[in-house]
Design a protein around this motif. Structure first.
Motif, PDB file in Angstrom:
ATOM      1  N   VAL A  97       5.156 -55.681 -61.942  1.00  0.00           N
ATOM      2  CA  VAL A  97       5.368 -55.206 -60.569  1.00  0.00           C
ATOM      3  C   VAL A  97       6.521 -54.215 -60.517  1.00  0.00           C
ATOM      4  N   PHE A  98       7.545 -54.442 -61.342  1.00  0.00           N
ATOM      5  CA  PHE A  98       8.729 -53.584 -61.331  1.00  0.00           C
ATOM      6  C   PHE A  98       8.705 -52.547 -62.447  1.00  0.00           C
ATOM      7  N   GLY A  99       8.069 -52.857 -63.565  1.00  0.00           N
ATOM      8  CA  GLY A  99       7.927 -51.883 -64.636  1.00  0.00           C
ATOM      9  C   GLY A  99       9.229 -51.618 -65.376  1.00  0.00           C
ATOM     10  N   MET A 100       9.149 -50.727 -66.350  1.00  0.00           N
ATOM     11  CA  MET A 100      10.290 -50.442 -67.222  1.00  0.00           C
ATOM     12  C   MET A 100      11.387 -49.635 -66.537  1.00  0.00           C
ATOM     13  N   ASP A 101      11.066 -49.004 -65.395  1.00  0.00           N
ATOM     14  CA  ASP A 101      12.108 -48.225 -64.707  1.00  0.00           C
ATOM     15  C   ASP A 101      13.120 -49.136 -64.012  1.00  0.00           C
ATOM     16  N   GLN A 102      12.805 -50.416 -63.886  1.00  0.00           N
ATOM     17  CA  GLN A 102      13.747 -51.403 -63.345  1.00  0.00           C
ATOM     18  C   GLN A 102      13.750 -52.606 -64.285  1.00  0.00           C
ATOM     19  N   ALA A 103      14.205 -52.376 -65.497  1.00  0.00           N
ATOM     20  CA  ALA A 103      14.070 -53.376 -66.560  1.00  0.00           C
ATOM     21  C   ALA A 103      14.754 -54.695 -66.227  1.00  0.00           C
ATOM     22  N   SER A 104      15.961 -54.631 -65.654  1.00  0.00           N
ATOM     23  CA  SER A 104      16.681 -55.870 -65.360  1.00  0.00           C
ATOM     24  C   SER A 104      15.972 -56.666 -64.265  1.00  0.00           C
ATOM     25  N   THR A 105      15.493 -55.981 -63.242  1.00  0.00           N
ATOM     26  CA  THR A 105      14.755 -56.658 -62.175  1.00  0.00           C
ATOM     27  C   THR A 105      13.437 -57.195 -62.700  1.00  0.00           C
ATOM     28  N   ALA A 106      12.797 -56.427 -63.588  1.00  0.00           N
ATOM     29  CA  ALA A 106      11.545 -56.881 -64.194  1.00  0.00           C
ATOM     30  C   ALA A 106      11.765 -58.147 -65.005  1.00  0.00           C
ATOM     31  N   ALA A 107      12.914 -58.249 -65.675  1.00  0.00           N
ATOM     32  CA  ALA A 107      13.222 -59.443 -66.465  1.00  0.00           C
ATOM     33  C   ALA A 107      13.366 -60.664 -65.555  1.00  0.00           C
ATOM     34  N   VAL A 108      14.034 -60.474 -64.414  1.00  0.00           N
ATOM     35  CA  VAL A 108      14.162 -61.566 -63.447  1.00  0.00           C
ATOM     36  C   VAL A 108      12.784 -61.968 -62.922  1.00  0.00           C
ATOM     37  N   ALA A 109      11.961 -60.973 -62.621  1.00  0.00           N
ATOM     38  CA  ALA A 109      10.613 -61.248 -62.132  1.00  0.00           C
ATOM     39  C   ALA A 109       9.783 -61.976 -63.183  1.00  0.00           C
ATOM     40  N   ALA A 110       9.970 -61.613 -64.449  1.00  0.00           N
ATOM     41  CA  ALA A 110       9.228 -62.273 -65.533  1.00  0.00           C
ATOM     42  C   ALA A 110       9.581 -63.756 -65.611  1.00  0.00           C
ATOM     43  N   VAL A 111      10.871 -64.064 -65.494  1.00  0.00           N
ATOM     44  CA  VAL A 111      11.303 -65.474 -65.510  1.00  0.00           C
ATOM     45  C   VAL A 111      10.719 -66.213 -64.309  1.00  0.00           C
ATOM     46  N   LEU A 112      10.807 -65.586 -63.133  1.00  0.00           N
ATOM     47  CA  LEU A 112      10.258 -66.181 -61.922  1.00  0.00           C
ATOM     48  C   LEU A 112       8.752 -66.409 -62.067  1.00  0.00           C
ATOM     49  N   GLY A 113       8.049 -65.381 -62.528  1.00  0.00           N
ATOM     50  CA  GLY A 113       6.596 -65.488 -62.684  1.00  0.00           C
ATOM     51  C   GLY A 113       6.202 -66.541 -63.692  1.00  0.00           C
ATOM     52  N   GLY A 114       6.936 -66.612 -64.800  1.00  0.00           N
ATOM     53  CA  GLY A 114       6.641 -67.610 -65.820  1.00  0.00           C
ATOM     54  C   GLY A 114       6.868 -69.025 -65.316  1.00  0.00           C
ATOM     55  N   LEU A 115       7.962 -69.243 -64.585  1.00  0.00           N
ATOM     56  CA  LEU A 115       8.254 -70.577 -64.038  1.00  0.00           C
ATOM     57  C   LEU A 115       7.206 -70.987 -63.009  1.00  0.00           C
ATOM     58  N   LEU A 116       6.814 -70.059 -62.153  1.00  0.00           N
ATOM     59  CA  LEU A 116       5.805 -70.381 -61.149  1.00  0.00           C
ATOM     60  C   LEU A 116       4.447 -70.642 -61.789  1.00  0.00           C
ATOM     61  N   ALA A 117       4.104 -69.852 -62.810  1.00  0.00           N
ATOM     62  CA  ALA A 117       2.847 -70.082 -63.519  1.00  0.00           C
ATOM     63  C   ALA A 117       2.862 -71.437 -64.211  1.00  0.00           C
ATOM     64  N   ALA A 118       3.998 -71.795 -64.816  1.00  0.00           N
ATOM     65  CA  ALA A 118       4.114 -73.097 -65.490  1.00  0.00           C
ATOM     66  C   ALA A 118       3.970 -74.234 -64.489  1.00  0.00           C
ATOM     67  N   THR A 119       4.580 -74.081 -63.304  1.00  0.00           N
ATOM     68  CA  THR A 119       4.501 -75.123 -62.280  1.00  0.00           C
ATOM     69  C   THR A 119       3.074 -75.322 -61.779  1.00  0.00           C
ATOM     70  N   SER A 120       2.419 -74.220 -61.424  1.00  0.00           N
ATOM     71  CA  SER A 120       1.058 -74.344 -60.896  1.00  0.00           C
ATOM     72  C   SER A 120       0.084 -74.795 -61.975  1.00  0.00           C
TER      73      SER A 120
END
Length: 200
Positions: A97-120
């Motif tokens: 969603v954020f792509g490489m132009d916002q790498a730090s935000t993308a990393a946060v989103a990746a952690v969030l997405g992974g945790l939510l995917a693991a939960t569901s």
């Protein structure tokens, strides 16, 4: 980037992660289709989902998962096989969603997405395994159809009504957390009874 503001982008990232734990291939297909038809403007990191080959492959896998998820026993095997697929895929989609132009935000989103995917994913897998202890198939079908409906609904809300989506997500995560805790205990007790019933 798309024309979405930061709140909307995080809503979409969270929706992609959460929904991937339930119906990964539906998430990939529906998101790509929505971008292709112009219903939404996908961020650059998600443009690959609009590729015709990706759309075709995800449609085929979505149909396969739809039917596999309706068969007691097969659904549990399918969930086990996808434990190592849904979680990293949810993280990757959220980061896209954020792509490489916002790498730090993308990393946060990746952690969030992974945790939510693991939960569901964990909630789905434990719930379906518990329901499969019942001989009747109707509760299994009902839960499966509920998942089929929840995924497009939550994806749509994340794009159009992000704050409504966040409220729904909070409720869903709370319910899923309780289900994981309760049903994990139930399944452990069931396995212990089964082990004791096996003659040495």
């Amino acid at each position: 980037m798309s024309g979405l503001d930061t709140t909307q982008l995080f809503a979409v990232a969270a929706a992609l992660g959460w929904a991937s734990g339930l119906r990964l291939y539906a998430v990939v297909f529906l998101t790509g289709l929505a971008g292709t038809l112009g219903w939404v403007q996908l961020p650059a990191g998600l443009h690959v989902l609009q590729n015709p080959l990706m759309l075709g492959a995800s449609a085929l896998m979505m149909a396969t998962e739809f039917f596999a998820d309706k068969i007691p026993g097969i659904d549990t095997v399918w969930d086990v096989l996808h434990t190592l697929v849904r979680i990293p895929a949810g993280a990757a989609l959220a980061a896209g969603v954020f792509g490489m132009d916002q790498a730090s935000t993308a990393a946060v989103a990746a952690v969030l997405g992974g945790l939510l995917a693991a939960t569901s994913h964990a909630a789905k897998a434990t719930t379906r395994a518990a329901v499969n202890t019942s001989p009747e198939p109707f509760s299994n079908w009902g839960l499966s159809l509920a998942g089929d409906g929840a995924v497009p609904l939550m994806l749509w809300l994340s794009w159009v009504h992000p704050w409504v989506f966040f409220a729904g997500l909070a409720v869903a995560v709370l319910v899923m957390g309780v289900l994981i805790w309760v049903l994990a205990k139930f399944l452990r007790q069931l396995l212990r009874r089964f082990a004791r019933a096996i003659p040495n």
